[in-house]
Design an enzyme around this catalytic site. Sequence first.
Site, PDB file in Angstrom:
ATOM      1  CD  GLU A   1      58.590  89.900 -18.497  1.00 62.16           C
ATOM      2  OE1 GLU A   1      59.171  89.622 -17.441  1.00 62.16           O
ATOM      3  OE2 GLU A   1      58.068  90.998 -18.723  1.00 62.16           O
TER       4      GLU A   1
ATOM      5  CD  GLU B   1      53.684  91.511 -18.089  1.00 61.09           C
ATOM      6  OE1 GLU B   1      54.476  92.237 -17.465  1.00 61.09           O
ATOM      7  OE2 GLU B   1      53.718  90.277 -18.015  1.00 61.09           O
TER       8      GLU B   1
HETATM    9  C1  GAL Z   1      56.906  91.768 -15.881  1.00 57.03           C
HETATM   10  C2  GAL Z   1      56.374  90.405 -15.550  1.00 57.03           C
HETATM   11  C3  GAL Z   1      55.146  90.499 -14.694  1.00 57.03           C
HETATM   12  C4  GAL Z   1      55.383  91.429 -13.568  1.00 57.03           C
HETATM   13  C5  GAL Z   1      55.856  92.739 -14.092  1.00 57.03           C
HETATM   14  C6  GAL Z   1      56.158  93.717 -13.008  1.00 57.03           C
HETATM   15  O1  GAL Z   1      58.196  91.754 -16.334  1.00 57.03           O
HETATM   16  O2  GAL Z   1      56.045  89.696 -16.703  1.00 57.03           O
HETATM   17  O3  GAL Z   1      54.852  89.221 -14.231  1.00 57.03           O
HETATM   18  O4  GAL Z   1      56.315  90.874 -12.704  1.00 57.03           O
HETATM   19  O5  GAL Z   1      57.024  92.556 -14.804  1.00 57.03           O
HETATM   20  O6  GAL Z   1      56.648  94.932 -13.557  1.00 57.03           O
END
Ligand code: GAL
Length: 661
Positions: free
Chosen positions: A154, A307
């Site tokens: 990100e 994710e």
């Molecule tokens: C994302 C990030 C992850 C984790 C997640 C939590 O933005 O890539 O590492 O922190 O958020 O929601």
Amino acid sequence: MDIRRLTDRLGGLAFGGDYNPEQWDEQVWKQDDELMRRARVNLTTVGVFSWALLEPEEGRYDFDWLDAHLDRLHANGVAVDLATPTASPPPWFTLAHPDALPVRPDGTRLTHGSRDTYCLTAPAYRRAARRIAGALAERYGNHPALALWHVHNEYVTLCLCDHTAAAFRVWLRARHGSLDALNEAWGTAFWSQHYTVWEQILPPRATQWHKNPGQALDFSRFWSDETLAAYLEQRDAIRVRSDRPVTTNLMLPGYQNLDLWAFGREVDLVAIDHYPGAPGVDAAAHAAFDADRARSIAAGAPWLLMEQGTSTVYAGGRVLAKEPGEILRHSLAHIARGSEGALFFQWRQSRAGAEQWHSAMVPHAGPDSRTFREVTATGEAVARLGELAGSTVRAEVAVLHDSDAWWAMRVDGLPSSELDYLAALRRAHRAVWDAGLTADFAHPEHDLSRYRLVLAPALFLLTDTGAENLRRYVAAGGTLLVQYFSGMVDERLHTRLGGYPAAPLREALGIRVEEYRPLRQDEQLTLSDGSTAGSWSESLRTEGAETLAAYTHGMLAGSPALTRHDFGSGYGWYLSTRLDDTGYAALVGRLLTEAGVAPELPGLPPGVEAVARHAPDGRRWLLLLNHRDDVVPLPRPGHDLLTDGPLRELPPGGCAVLRAH
Ligand code: GAL
């Protein structure tokens, strides 16, 4: 690179998540192997925050532990999406290179102890990032577990340090050529901001009053280019050593630091992270919004949900839990819109550390839990959808989405704080979603000819090329809705003089806006067709368009609020105010009907999604998601891949994937 290689390699759609085994011991790893098999996990992102372990001191690597995990995962039939750990430099790095710590607009230099603590323009950081990416590629470039490269995590941080200032000046020289051109572009004749040497120019740090808007816009462009350059350096360091596809997981946050179109062109596979910002049906609409953006920046090609949370809904200072059934429904919402799978952050919920309370596939309670049972059910469902791999989604509606326009609407000094680019975009997309349809996003300069309807909710900045493109789109038979405060400025943020919006677009709309009139907070207008509106109004005159609704109050009484122009073979619509939700939904509904756009499965009630994926050979699947809490009979029964049986109705909260060929 052909992305089919990924799904071929996985034997279907991807299912899994971030795997951070360094938090656990051997006993847990053994259980992980068994649970991953149970949950049908076939892809894990490994190493995303492992820099401190991989390179315990500058230039000395320790890969043995990672070798063991990759071999173990491979033996267990789980492929690896290997990350470069550059989003989280270790403490030794910042102590050795304090100049690579990020600086906030107010001059505060941050310290380590969290993550994302680096300045992207610092030469030491860039060198270190290239080095670790190259070292990983050298070691694992041909590892049999390796399916995909995951550069960084990100790219969202900003830094305004002196390295950034120097790099910004280099970028500005290339863009403007001369200081005279820069002064002209930024309008520095006003407020005594004239620059006489390049070294006087700063990035937009904290200032006493409005920042120069041209400087702010150029900085946004520069930062996006700089970030892309950082990505490309790592990608290239990998590519010379490995033939596996390379990507980065894009966050699509409520602010915009990256030109998503540019990243879409450079990654081998678009990958996004998605965390809903509200519960219930709003979460489903949000997922659709981000998924449609992901597919669009992938130019319609398959992409990947890298994710999501098993139970993570960020809502106003709280992290809400997902309701039963939502793990599957949210996963399928992305797959319906072209994702080649559904992955999560993270596999096992941390026992300690910064994200201890962030949900995971295996929660603190362990596998004997509702969450893990739903994860397993979702893994099984995804495993049944292998035949969808490589199929794509077709939309007949597009919403225009331009980073320049977004950045331009973030500058200081606009006439109303209610001018919100993202909110306008989401509202337009939501109206299409509520009508049961899928929308693409498109850049104003893209070929729009495949769309029956194009919505331009917030095109504040519009180039001549974009304006001409929109004119041609309407002339050739398209239906275009342009909303207020569009086409106001060109790419230098210089106002369009002589009436808004930009001339070629005005021609297609058959109107000329003479004056903008933001409304007082809570002020409500009633239009002549009975609809109500607020926030904004404009004084405009028609130049060929017909008036469909007029203002009824004050100095604008009788003047057009909503217009339609029969232009060439198409229609140019203009809406000069912010209709209330009902009125806006009705307008978008009317436009969809007039443009001849129909839902995939007509007859479904609101809150039920139906999205089709098409294979190049003509096969087609209909993904159905019921976000309602009642049973929904299907207008047309079909064969459901999830249950491998006939389906006549969707249970409350239920999903189905019908073969429709
Ligand atoms: C994302 C990030 C992850 C984790 C997640 C939590 O933005 O890539 O590492 O922190 O958020 O929601």
